[in-house]
Motif scaffolding. Structure first.
Motif, short mmCIF file in Angstrom:
data_model
loop_
_atom_site.label_atom_id
_atom_site.label_comp_id
_atom_site.label_asym_id
_atom_site.label_seq_id
_atom_site.Cartn_x
_atom_site.Cartn_y
_atom_site.Cartn_z
N ALA A 1 -0.27 8.20 7.52
CA ALA A 1 -1.33 7.39 6.92
C ALA A 1 -1.39 6.01 7.56
CB ALA A 1 -1.12 7.26 5.42
N LEU A 2 -2.60 5.47 7.61
CA LEU A 2 -2.84 4.10 8.05
C LEU A 2 -2.69 3.20 6.83
CD1 LEU A 2 -3.81 2.37 10.53
CD2 LEU A 2 -6.10 2.53 9.53
N VAL A 3 -1.85 2.18 6.95
CA VAL A 3 -1.58 1.25 5.85
C VAL A 3 -2.17 -0.10 6.21
CG1 VAL A 3 0.19 0.27 4.35
CG2 VAL A 3 0.59 2.48 5.47
N GLY B 1 -0.36 -0.63 9.79
CA GLY B 1 0.82 0.15 10.15
C GLY B 1 0.55 1.63 9.94
N ILE B 2 1.28 2.45 10.65
CA ILE B 2 1.16 3.90 10.48
C ILE B 2 2.51 4.44 10.05
CG2 ILE B 2 0.61 6.10 11.57
CD1 ILE B 2 -1.08 4.53 13.60
N LEU B 3 2.54 5.07 8.88
CA LEU B 3 3.77 5.61 8.33
C LEU B 3 3.56 7.03 7.84
CD1 LEU B 3 5.10 2.60 6.20
CD2 LEU B 3 6.19 3.57 8.24
N ALA C 1 4.44 5.75 3.28
CA ALA C 1 3.26 4.89 3.16
C ALA C 1 2.90 4.68 1.69
CB ALA C 1 2.08 5.50 3.92
N GLY C 2 2.82 5.78 0.93
CA GLY C 2 2.43 5.69 -0.47
C GLY C 2 3.44 4.93 -1.30
N HIS D 1 -3.47 -0.65 0.89
CA HIS D 1 -4.41 0.48 0.97
C HIS D 1 -3.86 1.49 1.97
CE1 HIS D 1 -8.26 2.59 0.97
NE2 HIS D 1 -8.19 2.63 2.29
N ILE D 2 -3.89 2.77 1.61
CA ILE D 2 -3.44 3.80 2.53
C ILE D 2 -4.57 4.81 2.76
CG2 ILE D 2 -1.04 3.52 1.83
CD1 ILE D 2 -1.26 6.25 0.43
N MET D 3 -4.67 5.27 4.00
CA MET D 3 -5.68 6.25 4.38
C MET D 3 -5.00 7.39 5.15
SD MET D 3 -8.86 7.27 4.42
CE MET D 3 -9.92 5.84 4.09
#
Length: 295
Positions: free
Chosen positions: A129-131, A205-207, A212-213, A224-226
C-alpha cells in the motif's frame, strides 16, 4: 407380575442401544475436537506450538500483542490446547531454526506459493500500500504510474516487489530505501519510514499492507493508505497469506484448513481491528460489514 416387571426385559436392550449411541456421540465429539492422530507430526499434540518473531508488530511479539498472537489464541481455544511459542527473529534462517528444527509446528502467516514451507489454505489477502498524509494531494493516487508521484520522495523497503514497479515507473531517482533484512529485535524499517513521513523527510511510503494499516493508525491524525491493486506494469502486489507447516504434516495441514474455514469471520474481525487492508479476489475491500467473506 407387575407392569414394571414386564417392561424391564424390553428396556434393557433399549438402554444398551442408547448407551452405544451415546458412546458414538462422545466418540464423534472427541474426533471433532481432537482431529486425526497428530502425535507423529507435532512436537507435542497437547500444545499449539507457534513459530513467531519476538518483536515484529503488528504480526507478533513476546507480549502476545500482535494479530498473529491473537489468531494463535483463537486456534488454541478451538483446539483445546495449551499455547506456546518458539520465538526467533524473522530474518534469514527463521524457518530452518524454528519449523525446520521441529521446535514448533506452525508459522501463523506465510505467503502462498513460497516453497520454504507447506502452506495451508489462505486466510487473508492483502496488498502493498501507498502511505501518505491525508490532504497532501495524494489521497486518490491509486497506482505508482500516477504522474503526481514523479517528483515525490518515496520510501521503499529495498528488495520488495514494489521496488520493481517503482523502477518501471521512473520513481527510483528520488526514492529513499530502507533495509529489508534486519534484526527486528533492534530495528524496524516500517517504523523508520513512518517517522520520516511524519517529519516530511519523504512524501509517501510503500509498505506491506498489514504494516501500512497498523502504523497508519499509530499516529494522529491517522495516515491515508491506498492498496496498490491497479498496477499494469511490474509484478502484481496483492498476495494470499496462509499458515506454514512442514511438508510432511498432512493431517495437521488439513486440521488447520478446517479451522480457517470454520472461523473466517472471527479471523477477519481480528485482522480488521489491526488495520489490515483486506481484499477479496476482485480486489474489493473487505470491511466490518462484509467480514464473513473468504479471502
Amino acid at each position: 407380575m407387575t407392569n414394571a416387571a414386564l417392561r424391564r426385559p424390553m428396556l434393557l436392550p433399549l438402554l444398551a442401544i442408547a448407551a452405544m449411541l451415546t458412546g458414538l456421540d462422545i466418540s464423534r465429539a472427541q474426533t471433532a475436537t481432537d482431529g486425526p492422530d497428530l502425535s507423529i507430526e507435532l512436537v507435542d499434540p497437547k500444545v499449539l506450538r507457534v513459530c513467531a518473531d519476538p518483536r515484529n508488530l503488528p504480526f507478533s511479539n513476546e507480549k502476545g500483542e500482535g494479530f498473529e498472537n491473537k489468531l494463535a489464541e483463537l486456534f488454541a481455544e478451538k483446539l483445546q490446547k495449551r499455547l506456546d511459542y518458539m520465538y526467533f527473529p524473522q530474518a534469514t534462517g527463521f524457518v530452518k531454526m524454528t519449523l525446520g528444527a521441529h521446535r514448533c509446528d506452525v508459522i501463523m502467516g506465510f505467503p502462498q506459493g513460497d516453497d520454504l514451507v507447506q502452506g495451508t489454505n489462505p486466510y487473508y489477502r492483502t496488498a502493498y500500500a501507498l502511505v501518505t498524509k491525508s490532504g497532501n494531494g495524494l489521497d486518490d493516487v491509486a497506482t505508482l504510474e500516477d504522474e503526481r508521484l514523479k517528483s515525490k520522495h518515496i520510501g521503499i523497503v529495498a528488495g520488495t516487489p514494489p521496488a520493481t514497479n517503482m523502477a518501471v515507473a521512473g520513481l527510483m531517482m528520488n526514492a529513499r530505501p530502507y533495509p529489508l533484512m534486519i534484526d527486528t529485535r533492534f530495528d524496524s524499517s516500517a517504523a523508520a519510514m513512518i517517522k520520516d513521513l511524519m517529519s516530511g523527510e519523504i512524501d509517501a511510503g510503500i509498505l506491506w499492507g498489514p504494516m501500512a494499516g497498523y502504523y497508519a493508525m499509530q499516529v494522529s491524525p491517522p495516515l491515508h493508505i491506498m492498496p496498490l491493486v491497479k498496477e499494469t506494469t511490474g509484478p502484481k502486489l496483492a498476495y494470499r497469506i496462509g499458515m506454514g507447516v512442514r511438508p510432511a504434516d498432512q493431517n495437521w495441514k488439513r486440521l488447520l484448513n478446517r479451522l480457517i474455514q470454520e472461523n473466517q469471520p472471527a479471523i477477519n474481525k481480528i485482522l480488521l481491528e489491526f488495520g489490515v487492508p483486506l481484499l477479496d479476489e476482485n480486489d474489493m475491500p473487505i470491511t466490518a460489514e462484509n467480514a464473513a467473506k473468504r479471502p
